[in-house]
Design a protein around this motif. Structure first.
Motif, PDB file in Angstrom:
ATOM      1  N   PRO A 129      57.037  67.630  26.040  1.00 13.36           N
ATOM      2  CA  PRO A 129      57.493  69.018  26.100  1.00 13.36           C
ATOM      3  C   PRO A 129      56.324  69.950  26.375  1.00 13.36           C
ATOM      4  N   ALA A 130      56.640  71.079  27.008  1.00 10.19           N
ATOM      5  CA  ALA A 130      55.625  72.108  27.240  1.00 10.19           C
ATOM      6  C   ALA A 130      55.168  72.645  25.882  1.00 10.19           C
ATOM      7  N   PRO A 131      53.928  73.212  25.817  1.00  8.44           N
ATOM      8  CA  PRO A 131      53.452  73.758  24.548  1.00  8.44           C
ATOM      9  C   PRO A 131      54.468  74.756  23.987  1.00  8.44           C
ATOM     10  N   ARG A 132      54.585  74.742  22.654  1.00 12.08           N
ATOM     11  CA  ARG A 132      55.595  75.558  21.989  1.00 12.08           C
ATOM     12  C   ARG A 132      55.343  77.045  22.255  1.00 12.08           C
ATOM     13  N   THR A 133      56.340  77.741  22.757  1.00 12.15           N
ATOM     14  CA  THR A 133      56.180  79.179  22.991  1.00 12.15           C
ATOM     15  C   THR A 133      57.092  79.996  22.105  1.00 12.15           C
ATOM     16  N   GLY A 134      58.117  79.395  21.555  1.00 11.58           N
ATOM     17  CA  GLY A 134      59.017  80.163  20.693  1.00 11.58           C
ATOM     18  C   GLY A 134      59.365  79.348  19.469  1.00 11.58           C
ATOM     19  N   ALA A 135      60.492  79.668  18.877  1.00  5.79           N
ATOM     20  CA  ALA A 135      60.929  78.937  17.701  1.00  5.79           C
ATOM     21  C   ALA A 135      61.557  77.615  18.138  1.00  5.79           C
ATOM     22  N   GLY A 136      61.581  76.642  17.292  1.00 10.84           N
ATOM     23  CA  GLY A 136      62.244  75.363  17.570  1.00 10.84           C
ATOM     24  C   GLY A 136      61.347  74.429  18.370  1.00 10.84           C
ATOM     25  N   ARG A 137      61.733  73.160  18.418  1.00 13.07           N
ATOM     26  CA  ARG A 137      60.938  72.162  19.113  1.00 13.07           C
ATOM     27  C   ARG A 137      61.521  71.963  20.510  1.00 13.07           C
ATOM     28  N   PRO A 138      60.767  72.244  21.562  1.00 13.11           N
ATOM     29  CA  PRO A 138      61.324  72.063  22.901  1.00 13.11           C
ATOM     30  C   PRO A 138      61.593  70.583  23.189  1.00 13.11           C
ATOM     31  N   ALA A 139      62.641  70.310  23.988  1.00 18.67           N
ATOM     32  CA  ALA A 139      62.995  68.931  24.329  1.00 18.67           C
ATOM     33  C   ALA A 139      62.070  68.406  25.425  1.00 18.67           C
ATOM     34  N   ALA A 140      61.929  67.071  25.460  1.00 18.70           N
ATOM     35  CA  ALA A 140      61.158  66.459  26.528  1.00 18.70           C
ATOM     36  C   ALA A 140      61.934  66.621  27.837  1.00 18.70           C
ATOM     37  N   GLY A 141      61.200  66.718  28.965  1.00 18.44           N
ATOM     38  CA  GLY A 141      61.848  66.940  30.254  1.00 18.44           C
ATOM     39  C   GLY A 141      61.757  65.701  31.142  1.00 18.44           C
ATOM     40  N   LEU A 142      62.773  65.535  32.009  1.00 18.46           N
ATOM     41  CA  LEU A 142      62.822  64.368  32.896  1.00 18.46           C
ATOM     42  C   LEU A 142      62.481  64.765  34.325  1.00 18.46           C
ATOM     43  N   ALA A 143      61.805  63.851  35.024  1.00 16.82           N
ATOM     44  CA  ALA A 143      61.445  64.090  36.419  1.00 16.82           C
ATOM     45  C   ALA A 143      61.525  62.771  37.183  1.00 16.82           C
ATOM     46  N   LEU A 144      61.647  62.874  38.508  1.00 13.60           N
ATOM     47  CA  LEU A 144      61.609  61.666  39.337  1.00 13.60           C
ATOM     48  C   LEU A 144      60.245  61.011  39.185  1.00 13.60           C
ATOM     49  N   ALA A 145      60.222  59.690  39.129  1.00 16.37           N
ATOM     50  CA  ALA A 145      58.961  58.963  38.984  1.00 16.37           C
ATOM     51  C   ALA A 145      58.202  58.970  40.302  1.00 16.37           C
ATOM     52  N   SER A 146      56.932  59.264  40.248  1.00 18.58           N
ATOM     53  CA  SER A 146      56.127  59.174  41.463  1.00 18.58           C
ATOM     54  C   SER A 146      55.423  57.820  41.541  1.00 18.58           C
ATOM     55  N   GLN A 147      55.632  56.967  40.554  1.00 25.51           N
ATOM     56  CA  GLN A 147      54.953  55.670  40.533  1.00 25.51           C
ATOM     57  C   GLN A 147      55.923  54.496  40.662  1.00 25.51           C
ATOM     58  N   GLY A 148      57.162  54.764  41.034  1.00 25.04           N
ATOM     59  CA  GLY A 148      58.139  53.686  41.133  1.00 25.04           C
ATOM     60  C   GLY A 148      58.340  53.228  42.571  1.00 25.04           C
TER      61      GLY A 148
END
Lengths: 365, 365
Positions: B66-85
């Motif tokens: 997750p991106a560094p916390r900027t507000g309240a709560g724990r941000p969720a992890a984000g998904l992206a297309l793999a560049s190594q597959g």
């Protein structure tokens, strides 16, 4: 909410089934019985009978006496499209003639009217007034036969906007012309080569993909791909008459030089058929190289000149089409001859009735 | 019978949903969380999580902190297309060069290889052997990055049959050439202008209808109508290089005279850019008059010459297109520049993985 929805769905199911029954009769080689229609459509016999009764009452179907008994059992009565019900008024305005025809629901041409006169000498208003006279004659002839005109469609040699405005018809000298009601009917306007190509598409044995070329004073084309007309981004495809064949050649009314029309328009064909065939072959080679279309249909004034034009066109196709050795191009004259545009226009009206008989029945009541 | 059907249906639902999740990630502007994917697709969070786990295990997706916390709560992890597959190997053979590129699942070009040499001096066997060497280099570079090549596609300047046989490539001197496996991979073969047009179609901001013109020693075109490539009756559309511009003009390798290629091919552009632009304008006017296409994209060697060619082309379009005053034609250089065909080839491989991740996962296991 459910109560108000239900009737809408029922009426839409009825409209669908009316069209299904009518098309089943239209596409039958013989005269199908009610039972045969039930078998072909999957509808119950009771439903088919109720729909058939409505279509007969509305003048769209007729029920014929059974053929004389040839075997055991009593043959059923057969159904056919009515030739005495709704009809389409097809109109055409071209550079040196106006024409009108009445086509009944079976597709038969009941009346033809042609007035030969150079339209370039007339204002759009005068030309349309004369076309209106022709439409009135056609309507009277139709009504004397007991036919009811379901609508009118007009073929013009020019660029037509989606709302029916004729943006430009260079060979008529028309610019932004709105076609009024004619013989008391609203008129659907379309490009003549498009209507002719659609007419040709529905002729017996037509291929699903072909180029239709309409040769009059001007030259237009209808591009039929996989059974549908390709109209282009703004509906202005098929302007083959303005494809350049000789870049520094004869000046054209459109402002360019060397357009196909100047070498293979009707007047140019009469003056020099060999040059016309060669010019046509050059332009058609461009079409085949670009679109990989295997069939070219020559219509309008080209149809009666087909045998004279063919060798010169084929020589250019053979020389200039990259794939000529892999897959030759088939040339043929239009099945509907020089009447294709006017017939295509009338056919468009008839088709709208065949596709939406419920709309016709509601209006006829 | 039901018992044997059930697993097939389940596996087909899973395949559909895997593709749905992968496309949702691919089309997201940011990195969506599992919860966001569930919201966008209508699948349950549990289903999404299981599918995402499979896609991560198969090397198609990555999960980022997750991106560094900027507000309240724990941000969720984000998904992206793999560049190594998985990656696609795009190959191109043209008259004066061969090229290869490796494109990863994100669409990024990871490696490029170009070998400039006149292919007309080589037999098809020698040319393909040299292309094989380039493919082996590309494969080694991909594997050094930890990428796995999911397939290879080859762009050729010629007519390709549905089964991949190159029927004729006039500028290479090829006739009925079968392309073998290269670098250990089966190769899908397609016309270079078609692949380039498909590459361009998927570039940002592309219109759904345009003509792509690929200018190399030869000239080809890809016709994109309503978001799809129009291939023609036998797959041989777009041969604009053999559209006649001067009927009695320069002899062409194809056997005709005055083909566009002889005036606007790469060598002709260098020798006389004004004549090249004029010839291009004449041929493009034919395309617009016939197809009513409002956007023309110039690619291949035309892309870097765009500003020099544009005025001459536009002058002819203005003069020769019947609808020029009603709706001007937009000319633009290809977004992918001269790499469009090779990129389009690699992209075709990547797209097949994106559209069928289940197939990739089954093969990768």
């Amino acid at each position: 909410m459910n109560a108000s929805r239900a009737p809408v769905r029922q009426s839409s199911v009825r409209a669908h089934n009316l069209a299904l029954v009518l098309q089943t009769v239209a596409n039958s080689a013989d005269r199908p019985s009610r039972a045969a229609i039930a078998g072909a459509t999957g509808l119950t016999r009771a439903t088919v009978s109720a729909l058939v009764d409505d279509l007969i009452a509305g003048g769209l179907l007729i029920e014929l006496d059974p053929a004389p008994r040839t075997g055991a059992g009593r043959p059923a009565a057969g159904l056919a499209l009515a030739s005495q019900g709704p009809a389409g008024l097809g109109l055409e305005i071209n550079v040196d003639y106006q024409a009108a025809c009445v086509v009944d629901l079976t597709g038969a041409v009941r009346h033809r009217f042609v007035a030969r006169r150079d339209q370039r000498l007339l204002s759009p208003g005068t030309a349309l007034a004369e076309l209106g006279d022709l439409a009135v004659q056609a309507r009277a002839a139709a009504e004397a036969d007991g036919l009811v005109l379901a609508g009118a469609a007009l073929a013009v040699p020019g660029l037509v906007a989606a709302d029916g405005l004729v943006r430009v018809a260079p060979n008529l000298g028309w610019l932004d012309v709105r076609v009024p009601d004619l013989a008391g009917l609203p008129v659907t306007v379309d490009n003549e080569a498009n209507l002719a190509a659609l007419g040709e598409l529905r002729a017996d044995g037509a291929e699903p993909t072909f180029l239709y070329v309409s040769g009059e004073i001007g030259i237009g084309a209808g591009i039929v791909l996989d059974g549908g007309l390709y109209r282009g981004g703004r509906g202005w495809s098929g302007e083959i008459g303005h494809v350049t064949v000789f870049p520094d050649g004869r000046p054209c009314r459109c402002g360019a030089n060397g357009c196909l029309e100047q070498y293979a328009g009707q007047e140019a064909v009469a003056a020099d058929p060999d040059l016309a065939a060669s010019a046509l072959g050059i332009a058609l080679s461009a079409v085949v190289n670009l679109l990989d279309i295997g069939v070219v249909v020559l219509g309008g004034a080209y149809a009666p000149e087909f045998d004279r034009l063919r060798p010169g066109i084929e020589a250019e196709l053979h020389r200039r089409v990259l794939t000529a050795d892999l897959a030759p191009v088939t040339l043929r004259p239009a099945a509907l001859g020089s009447e294709a545009a006017m017939r295509g226009a009338a056919d468009a009206v008839i088709r709208s009735v065949r596709e939406d008989p419920a709309g016709w029945l509601a209006q006829a009541v």
